[in-house]
Motif scaffolding. Structure first.
Motif, short mmCIF file in Angstrom:
data_model
loop_
_atom_site.label_atom_id
_atom_site.label_comp_id
_atom_site.label_asym_id
_atom_site.label_seq_id
_atom_site.Cartn_x
_atom_site.Cartn_y
_atom_site.Cartn_z
N PRO A 229 -4.82 -22.53 -14.15
CA PRO A 229 -4.53 -21.17 -14.65
C PRO A 229 -3.27 -21.13 -15.50
O PRO A 229 -2.29 -21.83 -15.25
CB PRO A 229 -4.35 -20.36 -13.35
N ASP A 230 -3.30 -20.30 -16.52
CA ASP A 230 -2.18 -20.19 -17.46
C ASP A 230 -0.90 -19.75 -16.77
O ASP A 230 0.19 -20.19 -17.15
CB ASP A 230 -2.53 -19.22 -18.59
N ASP A 231 -1.01 -18.87 -15.77
CA ASP A 231 0.20 -18.41 -15.10
C ASP A 231 0.85 -19.53 -14.30
O ASP A 231 2.08 -19.59 -14.17
CB ASP A 231 -0.08 -17.20 -14.20
N VAL A 232 0.04 -20.45 -13.79
CA VAL A 232 0.59 -21.62 -13.09
C VAL A 232 1.32 -22.52 -14.08
O VAL A 232 2.44 -22.99 -13.80
CB VAL A 232 -0.53 -22.40 -12.38
N LYS A 233 0.72 -22.76 -15.22
CA LYS A 233 1.36 -23.60 -16.24
C LYS A 233 2.67 -22.99 -16.71
O LYS A 233 3.67 -23.70 -16.89
CB LYS A 233 0.41 -23.80 -17.42
N LEU A 234 2.67 -21.68 -16.89
CA LEU A 234 3.89 -21.00 -17.31
C LEU A 234 4.97 -21.12 -16.25
O LEU A 234 6.14 -21.37 -16.56
CB LEU A 234 3.60 -19.52 -17.60
N GLY A 235 4.58 -20.98 -14.98
CA GLY A 235 5.55 -21.12 -13.90
C GLY A 235 6.14 -22.51 -13.83
O GLY A 235 7.34 -22.68 -13.56
N GLY A 239 8.62 -20.13 -16.12
CA GLY A 239 8.26 -18.74 -15.94
C GLY A 239 8.60 -17.89 -17.15
O GLY A 239 9.21 -18.35 -18.12
N PRO A 240 8.20 -16.61 -17.11
CA PRO A 240 8.47 -15.70 -18.24
C PRO A 240 9.98 -15.60 -18.51
O PRO A 240 10.78 -15.49 -17.58
CB PRO A 240 7.92 -14.36 -17.74
#
Length: 420
Positions: A229-235, A239-240
């Protein structure tokens, strides 16, 4: 390995064996320290004739044998730790496949590991489900088989080294290789990414604690894996609103730990850590290398693109000095962490905590390394430039380090720049 064998595999007993070997390793190291504290050191101090020298030498030989054994036993524990985790994850993947098969009325042949539709439905949706289940089954068996083979090969190698009495070989060659095998087993348990749907199914089959362990042990692979998932990769990257890319920092470190092209001084451990931060997006603070409250390096071999004998330093004190860098980062947004909070992309600083070493006074931070992985059992893996190490085990090497230099106080720091 077939499905029946994987079902029968017991990760709990494997983990218990790993814990037992780790306990033996720690007991052996405690014996090494006791022999030195209560035998070798007092003999050297208080019995200075030939008999005392012989007695101290004999005790020291026994301590070296125990030290070698302790490091080999820790290597065994590392491999068994990885095998236990691999069994758990493979069984989770298997159970996800079996649950999906049951939900759609498929049968699974445990000897061949193949799912079939008894109704022989030929619709695209039905065919897709069969393919999805079979991909999960293949992945579960691949993970288990590969881990079993890697563990068996490494344990056989360690088993033939039980007579090794050289501590340096036991630590650097035997435990060192076992620690890399451990990390390889975690990475090899991740799907290759050719089928993003398989990756997504595999990831969804894992509970939160297993996902977290994977994110800590190999953030680079996960951050670049189709299907995560993209949110996992971003984390993973911070993170944001992150001010630098933690995955890029780990990748750069692993790619350049033995690259001397950017060396500036005789001791480059902190220069290397600063460069890793800068390469991952941390901006300079200040505009020249004479800035007392700056974090900056110039260009070229001498740091400024000028002649090598320039009187202007190539970097600020905070860029190239361990104590200075630690103090600068903590004063400018960074924070110290407890060991259980550490994750890849953090820094570890070594502070001299004894009077044993003649070069560094007690209380002085003298070394910087980069955290590049954390294993599921909490072992922090570091990479460094001076005395080059790649994904070395902090827990596995700290006793030997302290035996030579005296007790160390470790500082774990997360860089969080406040100057931009």
């Amino acid at each position: 390995m077939d499905i029946a064998a994987l079902k029968a595999a017991n990760s709990i007993s494997t983990q218990a064996a790993a814990d037992g070997w780790m306990a033996l390793s720690k007991e052996s190291w405690q014996a090494v320290n006791d022999i030195h504290a209560n035998g070798v050191d007092p003999l050297k101090a208080d019995w200075k004739d030939r008999v005392g020298e012989v007695a101290a030498r004999k005790l020291d030989e026994q301590a070296r044998i125990l030290e070698a054994g302790a490091d080999i036993m820790r290597g065994v524990a590392m491999v068994l730790d990885a095998l236990s985790v691999a069994i758990t994850r493979a069984k989770l993947t298997l159970n996800s496949a079996l649950d999906l098969a049951k939900a759609h009325g498929l049968t699974v042949d445990e000897s061949t590991g193949v799912a079939r539709d008894p109704a022989a439905t030929t619709t695209p949706a039905a065919t897709s489900i069969v393919q999805e289940v079979n991909a999960l089954l293949r992945e579960a068996l691949r993970e288990a088989t590969q881990a079993d083979r890697q563990a068996a090969a490494e344990l056989r190698k360690l088993g033939t080294a039980t007579c090794e009495t050289d501590p340096a070989k036991a630590l650097n060659s035997l435990q060192g290789e076992a620690s890399q095998v451990e990390l390889n087993m975690y990475t090899d348990g991740i799907p290759d990414g050719k089928d993003p749907r398989l990756v997504a199914d595999w990831w969804n089959a894992l509970p939160d604690n297993q996902r977290k362990e994977l994110m800590l042990s190999d953030p680079v692979t996960l951050a670049n894996l189709p299907g995560i998932p993209d949110d996992v990769k971003l984390g993973l990257r911070g993170g944001p609103g992150a001010k630098y890319d933690r995955v890029k920092m780990v990748q750069w470190t692993l790619d350049h730990w033995n690259d001397v092209s950017g060396d500036m001084d005789e001791d480059n451990c902190t220069n290397f850590a600063s460069e890793a931060l800068h390469q991952s997006g941390v901006r300079f603070k200040g505009w020249n290398t004479l800035d007392d409250d700056g974090w900056f390096r110039g260009g070229g071999a001498s740091g400024l693109g000028s002649t090598a004998d320039s009187v202007i330093p190539g970097h600020t004190h905070a860029w190239g000095g361990a104590q200075n860098m630690h103090d600068f980062m903590v004063a400018h947004g960074g924070r110290e962490l407890t060991p259980d909070q550490v994750r890849p992309g953090d820094l570890v600083y070594y502070e001299e905590d004894s009077d044993q070493d003649a070069d560094d006074r007690k209380g002085q931070i003298h070394h910087t390394a980069i955290v590049t992985a954390v294993t599921p059992d909490g072992d922090i893996r570091y990479s460094q430039h001076s005395g080059g190490m790649k994904n070395a085990s902090l827990g596995g090497r700290i006793d030997t380090f302290q035996e030579g230099r005296g007790h160390q106080k470790l500082h774990y720091v997360r860089v969080e720049p406040d100057w931009y």
